[in-house]
Design an enzyme around this catalytic site. Structure first.
Site, PDB file in Angstrom:
ATOM      1  N   LYS A  22      21.258 -31.509  37.262  1.00 58.14           N
ATOM      2  CA  LYS A  22      20.314 -31.803  36.180  1.00 58.14           C
ATOM      3  C   LYS A  22      20.928 -31.448  34.822  1.00 58.14           C
ATOM      4  CE  LYS A  22      16.893 -28.779  34.925  1.00 58.14           C
ATOM      5  NZ  LYS A  22      16.840 -28.528  33.489  1.00 58.14           N
ATOM      6  N   ASN A  23      21.483 -30.242  34.725  1.00 54.99           N
ATOM      7  CA  ASN A  23      21.947 -29.771  33.422  1.00 54.99           C
ATOM      8  C   ASN A  23      23.228 -30.449  32.943  1.00 54.99           C
ATOM      9  OD1 ASN A  23      19.728 -28.193  33.302  1.00 54.99           O
ATOM     10  ND2 ASN A  23      20.772 -26.235  33.648  1.00 54.99           N
ATOM     11  N   CYS A 116      11.039 -25.252  29.961  1.00 51.32           N
ATOM     12  CA  CYS A 116      10.303 -24.185  30.647  1.00 51.32           C
ATOM     13  C   CYS A 116      10.037 -23.011  29.719  1.00 51.32           C
ATOM     14  CB  CYS A 116      11.098 -23.708  31.856  1.00 51.32           C
ATOM     15  SG  CYS A 116      11.052 -24.878  33.208  1.00 51.32           S
ATOM     16  N   ARG A 121      13.395 -19.199  23.001  1.00 50.85           N
ATOM     17  CA  ARG A 121      14.339 -20.326  23.008  1.00 50.85           C
ATOM     18  C   ARG A 121      14.484 -21.003  21.636  1.00 50.85           C
ATOM     19  NH1 ARG A 121      13.900 -23.604  28.616  1.00 50.85           N
ATOM     20  NH2 ARG A 121      16.148 -23.551  28.494  1.00 50.85           N
ATOM     21  N   ASP A 305      19.564 -18.966  36.011  1.00 57.94           N
ATOM     22  CA  ASP A 305      18.772 -19.942  36.768  1.00 57.94           C
ATOM     23  C   ASP A 305      18.671 -19.576  38.252  1.00 57.94           C
ATOM     24  OD1 ASP A 305      18.288 -21.352  34.503  1.00 57.94           O
ATOM     25  OD2 ASP A 305      19.684 -22.988  34.914  1.00 57.94           O
ATOM     26  N   ARG A 397      10.924 -31.219  37.849  1.00 54.56           N
ATOM     27  CA  ARG A 397      11.829 -31.332  36.704  1.00 54.56           C
ATOM     28  C   ARG A 397      13.281 -31.259  37.158  1.00 54.56           C
ATOM     29  NH1 ARG A 397       9.114 -28.474  31.705  1.00 54.56           N
ATOM     30  NH2 ARG A 397      10.680 -29.694  30.680  1.00 54.56           N
TER      31      ARG A 397
HETATM   32  C1  UD1 Z   1      20.736 -24.035  29.392  1.00 57.28           C
HETATM   33  C2  UD1 Z   1      20.177 -24.601  30.684  1.00 57.28           C
HETATM   34  C3  UD1 Z   1      19.276 -23.584  31.360  1.00 57.28           C
HETATM   35  C4  UD1 Z   1      20.018 -22.271  31.550  1.00 57.28           C
HETATM   36  C5  UD1 Z   1      20.617 -21.796  30.234  1.00 57.28           C
HETATM   37  C6  UD1 Z   1      21.498 -20.556  30.386  1.00 57.28           C
HETATM   38  C7  UD1 Z   1      20.005 -26.971  30.217  1.00 57.28           C
HETATM   39  C8  UD1 Z   1      19.128 -28.128  30.022  1.00 57.28           C
HETATM   40  N1  UD1 Z   1      19.403 -25.789  30.379  1.00 57.28           N
HETATM   41  O1  UD1 Z   1      19.618 -23.790  28.536  1.00 57.28           O
HETATM   42  O2  UD1 Z   1      18.888 -24.117  32.628  1.00 57.28           O
HETATM   43  O3  UD1 Z   1      19.116 -21.305  32.031  1.00 57.28           O
HETATM   44  O4  UD1 Z   1      21.440 -22.831  29.674  1.00 57.28           O
HETATM   45  O5  UD1 Z   1      22.507 -20.785  31.310  1.00 57.28           O
HETATM   46  O6  UD1 Z   1      21.223 -27.092  30.265  1.00 57.28           O
HETATM   47  N2  UD1 Z   1      19.577 -18.886  21.957  1.00 57.28           N
HETATM   48  C9  UD1 Z   1      19.319 -18.532  20.653  1.00 57.28           C
HETATM   49  N3  UD1 Z   1      19.493 -19.467  19.676  1.00 57.28           N
HETATM   50  C10 UD1 Z   1      19.944 -20.727  19.946  1.00 57.28           C
HETATM   51  C11 UD1 Z   1      20.214 -21.076  21.289  1.00 57.28           C
HETATM   52  C12 UD1 Z   1      20.021 -20.141  22.272  1.00 57.28           C
HETATM   53  O7  UD1 Z   1      18.915 -17.405  20.382  1.00 57.28           O
HETATM   54  O8  UD1 Z   1      20.084 -21.522  19.017  1.00 57.28           O
HETATM   55  C13 UD1 Z   1      19.350 -17.911  23.038  1.00 57.28           C
HETATM   56  C14 UD1 Z   1      18.242 -18.358  23.989  1.00 57.28           C
HETATM   57  O9  UD1 Z   1      16.973 -18.041  23.499  1.00 57.28           O
HETATM   58  C15 UD1 Z   1      18.605 -17.613  25.241  1.00 57.28           C
HETATM   59  C16 UD1 Z   1      20.134 -17.621  25.214  1.00 57.28           C
HETATM   60  O10 UD1 Z   1      20.503 -17.855  23.864  1.00 57.28           O
HETATM   61  O11 UD1 Z   1      18.136 -16.313  25.175  1.00 57.28           O
HETATM   62  C17 UD1 Z   1      20.762 -18.658  26.115  1.00 57.28           C
HETATM   63  O12 UD1 Z   1      20.335 -19.936  25.762  1.00 57.28           O
HETATM   64  P1  UD1 Z   1      21.225 -21.246  25.966  1.00 57.28           P
HETATM   65  O13 UD1 Z   1      22.519 -20.891  26.600  1.00 57.28           O
HETATM   66  O14 UD1 Z   1      21.245 -21.987  24.708  1.00 57.28           O
HETATM   67  O15 UD1 Z   1      20.344 -22.032  27.044  1.00 57.28           O
HETATM   68  P2  UD1 Z   1      19.842 -23.519  26.988  1.00 57.28           P
HETATM   69  O16 UD1 Z   1      20.938 -24.409  26.487  1.00 57.28           O
HETATM   70  O17 UD1 Z   1      18.521 -23.575  26.352  1.00 57.28           O
END
Ligand code: UD1
Length: 417
Positions: A22-23, A116, A121, A305, A397
């Protein structure tokens, strides 16, 4: 809103083919926009998040057709660079269209993405990074308006290796003149998959999978066919299902290397793991043991995850296991649901102590997010009696034919919509 009705304590056996990731599929579908050419994405799982991504592509003016597990996307007639709030809210990955649209059209208007509810986030790292490349950003009434002004490759150091931010920087930089260097980039296999797709299309990305990624901007892309990598989290889900039901199953179409961060937990709990090419066999013992403390971390650390899933393993393992969640601040909502099934879990701040019990018992529980829902379903497979898991739209999802696959392996599970 549907539910799974599971009769627990049936041993699983046989083989299960692991779906495309998915990701990986979501950012790659978004990335087709940067090519401006027809692309075919193979091994694209049938998921509600993929459907929402396809809806966004269509709303942008792309032609999209699905034929089995292949999705054909032609973005040559793209005629829109705004995504409505309702489409943005459908998934977290909608935010990846930001980089893809900027790259293709020089402009993008989005709102905060959905996904989710596992923490705040924010997308501050995404926005700060693309600003460094020359994008101007203004926000009004919830709309985030981004415009490519004087675009120029540069060095971007991330304060945290965010998966989404790394993807957005890569997508913005592929057509940005000069060289962009991402320092402290996310190293997840999904980043490598996205980069492979883009490189096939003509991008010049090196270092994906390492902490420093270098992107040399190029002007034109070509048509490409690409097959999405296997889903490591789905693989972990079936491994957990096998472990807690004391079963012996074979997973087909996996990349065993991607599972290295989780394999020690299964081995310490007493499972035998055998790998051969892209197959992995897991043989679980009749009694599971607790395992060393787990701390979720960016790849190649233990994946967040898989945190809910590994908690289920700990629930029925002899002894106490400690699990800490370091990535998302609100990812323990499944704990009280697992306790309803007879688990003995105590949470303190970002760590839980899971005292193994002899067995769980069936009850009615509710999925609160995708992986929590999968974990509760797996818990139901090893619980005495009947478990009903509600809100399974969260599970849709990320899992293709979840109950069908479990049934094929011998589980007694039925879906009621
Ligand atoms: C992606 C995955 C999700 C997985 C996560 C971590 C997808 C669609 N989703 O989510 O399944 O659990 O990686 O492996 O690929 N953060 C900030 N500011 C930002 C971006 C992130 O503070 O601009 C924080 C987030 O709140 C979180 C952490 O960084 O605490 C990790 O987030 P991130 O690696 O960005 O996860 P996603 O890309 O949202």
């Amino acid at each position: 809103m549907g539910e799974y009705i599971i009769e627990g304590n049936h041993i699983l056996h046989g083989r299960v083919r692991i779906q495309g990731a998915k990701n990986s599929a979501l950012p790659i579908l978004a990335a087709t926009v940067t090519t401006g050419k027809p692309c075919v994405i193979h091994n694209c799982p049938e998921l509600s998040d993929v459907k929402s991504t396809i809806e966004i592509l269509k709303a942008l003016g792309c032609s999209v057709k699905r034929n089995g597990s292949s999705v054909w996307v032609d973005s040559s007639k793209l005629n829109n660079n705004q995504i409505s709030d309702s489409l943005m809210r459908e998934s977290r990955s909608s935010v990846i269209f930001l980089g893809a649209l900027l790259s293709r059209t020089g402009e993008a208007v989005i709102t905060a993405p959905g996904g989710c509810d596992i923490g705040v986030r924010p997308i501050d790292l995404h926005l700060l990074s693309i600003q460094k490349l020359g994008v101007s950003i203004s926000e009004d009434c919830g709309k985030i308006r981004c415009k490519a002004e004087k675009m120029q490759g540069t060095k971007i150091a991330l304060s945290f290796p965010s998966v989404g931010a790394t993807e957005n920087i890569i997508l913005t930089a592929v057509h940005t003149p000069g060289v962009t260097t991402i320092i402290n980039a996310a190293r997840e296999p999904e980043i490598v998959d996205l980069s492979k797709f883009l490189n096939l299309a003509g991008a010049k990305i090196s270092g994906a999978g390492e902490s420093t990624i270098i992107i040399e901007g190029v002007e034109n892309f070509r048509s490409v066919q690409y097959s999405v990598m296997p889903d490591r989290i789905a693989a972990a889900t079936y491994m957990t299902a096998a472990a807690v039901t004391h079963s012996d199953i074979v997973l087909e179409d996996v990349v065993p290397n991607h599972l290295m961060p989780i394999i020690p937990c299964f081995e310490q709990s007493g499972c035998k793991i055998m790998q051969s090419g892209n197959k992995l066999r897991i043989i679980a013992p009749s009694e599971l043991n607790s395992f060393e403390s787990v701390r979720t971390m960016p790849y190649p650390g233990f994946p967040t995850d898989c945190q809910a899933l590994i908690t289920v393993l700990a629930c029925v393992a002899k002894g106490t296991t400690y699990i800490s969640e370091n990535i998302f601040e609100n990812r323990f909502k499944h704990i009280c649901e697992l306790n309803r099934l007879g688990a003995d879990i105590v949470a303190h701040d970002r760590t839980i102590a899971v005292r193994g019990v002899k067995s769980l018992y069936g009850a009615r529980v509710c999925a609160c997010d995708l992986r929590a829902g999968a974990a509760l379903t797996v818990a139901g497979l090893c619980a005495n009696g009947t478990t009903v898991v509600g809100n399974i739209q969260f599970i849709d999802r990320g899992y293709e034919n979840f109950s069908g696959n479990l049934k094929m392996l011998g589980a007694v599970i039925r879906r009621k919509d």
